[in-house]
Design a protein around this motif. Structure first.
Motif, PDB file in Angstrom:
ATOM      1  N   VAL A 176       0.869  -1.173   0.000  1.00 26.93           N
ATOM      2  CA  VAL A 176       0.000   0.000   0.000  1.00 26.93           C
ATOM      3  C   VAL A 176       0.911   1.229   0.000  1.00 26.93           C
ATOM      4  N   THR A 177       0.363   2.384  -0.353  1.00 24.55           N
ATOM      5  CA  THR A 177       1.153   3.609  -0.356  1.00 24.55           C
ATOM      6  C   THR A 177       0.899   4.382   0.931  1.00 24.55           C
ATOM      7  N   ILE A 178       1.939   4.554   1.709  1.00 24.00           N
ATOM      8  CA  ILE A 178       1.795   5.297   2.963  1.00 24.00           C
ATOM      9  C   ILE A 178       2.514   6.635   2.803  1.00 24.00           C
ATOM     10  N   GLN A 179       1.791   7.714   3.122  1.00 21.41           N
ATOM     11  CA  GLN A 179       2.394   9.037   2.986  1.00 21.41           C
ATOM     12  C   GLN A 179       2.233   9.837   4.260  1.00 21.41           C
ATOM     13  N   TYR A 180       3.294  10.573   4.630  1.00 26.37           N
ATOM     14  CA  TYR A 180       3.198  11.520   5.737  1.00 26.37           C
ATOM     15  C   TYR A 180       3.186  12.925   5.129  1.00 26.37           C
ATOM     16  N   VAL A 181       2.095  13.664   5.345  1.00 27.41           N
ATOM     17  CA  VAL A 181       1.930  14.980   4.722  1.00 27.41           C
ATOM     18  C   VAL A 181       2.007  16.067   5.801  1.00 27.41           C
ATOM     19  N   ARG A 182       2.903  17.033   5.591  1.00 29.29           N
ATOM     20  CA  ARG A 182       3.011  18.103   6.568  1.00 29.29           C
ATOM     21  C   ARG A 182       1.892  19.112   6.347  1.00 29.29           C
ATOM     22  N   LEU A 183       1.111  19.379   7.374  1.00 25.51           N
ATOM     23  CA  LEU A 183      -0.059  20.235   7.234  1.00 25.51           C
ATOM     24  C   LEU A 183       0.234  21.667   7.647  1.00 25.51           C
ATOM     25  N   ALA A 184       0.946  21.819   8.752  1.00 24.65           N
ATOM     26  CA  ALA A 184       1.122  23.172   9.285  1.00 24.65           C
ATOM     27  C   ALA A 184       2.376  23.247  10.133  1.00 24.65           C
ATOM     28  N   GLU A 185       2.794  24.448  10.389  1.00 25.62           N
ATOM     29  CA  GLU A 185       3.961  24.735  11.201  1.00 25.62           C
ATOM     30  C   GLU A 185       3.593  25.956  12.013  1.00 25.62           C
ATOM     31  N   GLU A 186       3.445  25.800  13.312  1.00 25.84           N
ATOM     32  CA  GLU A 186       3.008  26.949  14.114  1.00 25.84           C
ATOM     33  C   GLU A 186       4.107  27.344  15.080  1.00 25.84           C
ATOM     34  N   PRO A 187       4.394  28.634  15.178  1.00 27.58           N
ATOM     35  CA  PRO A 187       5.414  29.060  16.135  1.00 27.58           C
ATOM     36  C   PRO A 187       4.883  28.892  17.558  1.00 27.58           C
ATOM     37  N   LEU A 188       5.751  28.429  18.452  1.00 28.57           N
ATOM     38  CA  LEU A 188       5.382  28.298  19.867  1.00 28.57           C
ATOM     39  C   LEU A 188       6.053  29.403  20.663  1.00 28.57           C
ATOM     40  N   ALA A 189       5.618  29.577  21.897  1.00 26.09           N
ATOM     41  CA  ALA A 189       6.085  30.678  22.746  1.00 26.09           C
ATOM     42  C   ALA A 189       7.614  30.761  22.827  1.00 26.09           C
ATOM     43  N   ASN A 190       8.256  29.623  23.137  1.00 25.23           N
ATOM     44  CA  ASN A 190       9.694  29.640  23.444  1.00 25.23           C
ATOM     45  C   ASN A 190      10.588  29.424  22.216  1.00 25.23           C
ATOM     46  N   ASN A 191      10.243  30.067  21.107  1.00 26.70           N
ATOM     47  CA  ASN A 191      11.038  29.946  19.887  1.00 26.70           C
ATOM     48  C   ASN A 191      10.970  28.566  19.219  1.00 26.70           C
ATOM     49  N   ASP A 192      10.244  27.611  19.866  1.00 26.42           N
ATOM     50  CA  ASP A 192      10.051  26.306  19.231  1.00 26.42           C
ATOM     51  C   ASP A 192       8.988  26.418  18.146  1.00 26.42           C
ATOM     52  N   GLN A 193       8.926  25.373  17.358  1.00 33.16           N
ATOM     53  CA  GLN A 193       7.841  25.309  16.378  1.00 33.16           C
ATOM     54  C   GLN A 193       7.038  24.036  16.579  1.00 33.16           C
ATOM     55  N   LEU A 194       5.758  24.102  16.287  1.00 31.00           N
ATOM     56  CA  LEU A 194       4.912  22.921  16.357  1.00 31.00           C
ATOM     57  C   LEU A 194       4.591  22.475  14.937  1.00 31.00           C
ATOM     58  N   PHE A 195       4.972  21.242  14.638  1.00 34.58           N
ATOM     59  CA  PHE A 195       4.681  20.679  13.326  1.00 34.58           C
ATOM     60  C   PHE A 195       3.450  19.791  13.411  1.00 34.58           C
ATOM     61  N   VAL A 196       2.603  19.899  12.375  1.00 35.60           N
ATOM     62  CA  VAL A 196       1.424  19.031  12.327  1.00 35.60           C
ATOM     63  C   VAL A 196       1.488  18.221  11.036  1.00 35.60           C
ATOM     64  N   VAL A 197       1.270  16.920  11.182  1.00 37.30           N
ATOM     65  CA  VAL A 197       1.449  15.993  10.069  1.00 37.30           C
ATOM     66  C   VAL A 197       0.247  15.064  10.016  1.00 37.30           C
ATOM     67  N   GLU A 198      -0.148  14.634   8.809  1.00 34.86           N
ATOM     68  CA  GLU A 198      -1.134  13.542   8.796  1.00 34.86           C
ATOM     69  C   GLU A 198      -0.587  12.368   7.999  1.00 34.86           C
ATOM     70  N   VAL A 199      -0.990  11.176   8.441  1.00 34.56           N
ATOM     71  CA  VAL A 199      -0.540   9.971   7.748  1.00 34.56           C
ATOM     72  C   VAL A 199      -1.698   9.453   6.915  1.00 34.56           C
ATOM     73  N   MET A 200      -1.392   9.144   5.642  1.00 29.22           N
ATOM     74  CA  MET A 200      -2.415   8.699   4.705  1.00 29.22           C
ATOM     75  C   MET A 200      -2.010   7.350   4.131  1.00 29.22           C
ATOM     76  N   VAL A 201      -3.024   6.531   3.894  1.00 25.70           N
ATOM     77  CA  VAL A 201      -2.754   5.283   3.197  1.00 25.70           C
ATOM     78  C   VAL A 201      -3.695   5.220   2.000  1.00 25.70           C
ATOM     79  N   ASN A 202      -3.112   5.003   0.819  1.00 25.02           N
ATOM     80  CA  ASN A 202      -3.889   5.004  -0.419  1.00 25.02           C
ATOM     81  C   ASN A 202      -4.861   6.188  -0.469  1.00 25.02           C
TER      82      ASN A 202
END
Lengths: 236, 236
Positions: A176-202
């Motif tokens: 099967v085809t498994i894909q990880y798609v990056r949805l968003a990147e949000e800045p956090l308070a302490n200079n960190d970033q929050l990444f949001v990803v979804e995993v898709m199959v077919n």
């Protein structure tokens, strides 16, 4: 020296260890005894034999009761992540047991005091001693506080490769085809970033995950997808 | 059906099993449930996960306390002989658990009911159920009666190849000549014969053994020699 550990166990964990010789035995390595022929105590190996079995049962009983809906495959998987070298070594360090080990000179010079394999043995021996000194109930309460609570902190996730597990499971009956798609990147308070990803199959979305790196976000997405699929039952 | 087993446990072992559904779960194989969609119960696999760990700890605790002079190698060796397929299957048969298993049709036809691997699983599941229903102390007392007492009957010797173990140990630091010499043959009351054998290494007698066959006498001699050498410590 071991009375100091005794005090620390009492103040940090409310464990009042009675037999300080038993505590010493749990922390004495065989070569230390070879090098000190007048030393009266034993090395930790018998207690390690005992503590290994106590860790297995305590963990199995806890998981069995906590997850009434999990099948034996899921229970076994989490137990394997919990009852293993790195996990036990981390617990030894948390109690500072590494500082108390009576170690042979050669082992000391070769850096064994910080070696995970030694700290694993020491953890098992310590639990064997605790079982003899305090009984099953105290061991169980202590493990709930210091070890089982870490399940909820996601501590054992680091020992499970969820991306591989998900892939393995999804591909049981063919590619099967498994894909990880990056949805968003949000800045956090302490200079960190929050990444949001979804995993898709077919092209179907299985789960979303977030984290402070793409890698962490992908791992969380894979974990959620995997656990969701497991909860649905084992039909593929 | 399971109330019959409940009665038999009470009369034979003074175990008053409370939860008959738990007993049923320990004796239900997965395919039976697949074939009976209306069946309300679960299969034995979660209880097997639990009972496996309970067997490990119970046996380790018993051996640790009973043999205070044994090192962890000797403890591990006997535990391995005790906690294994043939040993557990024998216990399942002793309790007649094989008669109560709810088995899938295919398994029944292929003779699984008498297969050691199934009877091992069933034993572990039964012990898991007993632990939940009656607690650790009852499990321990029961195992002492039905399982640990067999140590003194030499039951677990059949799972240990003492001649190989002795040879392996004696030849750790190089080749030696090991000989089994038949000393005597005495007629016994019931037409049996008693064979007496001694085991020698490089012309030195290590131990004597006797038995109803040369093979049994040699095995006993090897066991005595091996255990004697072990008790002397691990210097070769």
């Amino acid at each position: 020296m071991f009375t100091e550990l005794q005090k620390s166990l009492a103040s940090r964990y409310q464990i009042h260890f009675n037999d300080v010789e038993l505590l010493a035995e749990a922390l004495t390595q065989a070569n230390y005894i070879n090098e000190h022929p007048d030393y009266q105590g034993h090395d930790y190996q018998r207690l390690e034999f005992l503590g290994d079995a106590v860790m297995q049962q305590s963990t199995a009983v806890y998981l069995f009761k906590r997850y009434p809906d999990w099948d034996e495959g899921q229970l076994t998987e989490l137990r394997i992540a919990m009852v293993q070298t790195r996990s036990f070594a981390a617990l030894s360090r948390e109690l500072h047991l590494d500082q108390y080990i009576l170690l042979g000179r050669g082992e000391e010079l070769s850096g064994a005091r910080q070696r995970d394999s030694l700290l694993e043995d020491i953890w098992e021996a310590f639990i064997g001693a605790l079982y003899l000194d305090q009984g099953q109930t105290v061991v169980m309460d202590f493990l709930e506080k210091i070890m089982f609570a870490k399940i909820d902190e996601g501590f054992y996730d680091q020992f499970v490769d969820y991306k591989s597990k998900l892939q393995e499971w999804l591909q049981k009956s063919g590619a099967v085809t498994i894909q990880y798609v990056r949805l968003a990147e949000e800045p956090l308070a302490n200079n960190d970033q929050l990444f949001v990803v979804e995993v898709m199959v077919n092209d179907q979305v299985l789960a979303k995950g977030s984290g402070k790196s793409t890698k962490a976000a992908e791992k969380e997405a894979a974990k959620k997808a995997y656990q969701h699929l497991m909860a649905k039952g084992h039909d593929n």
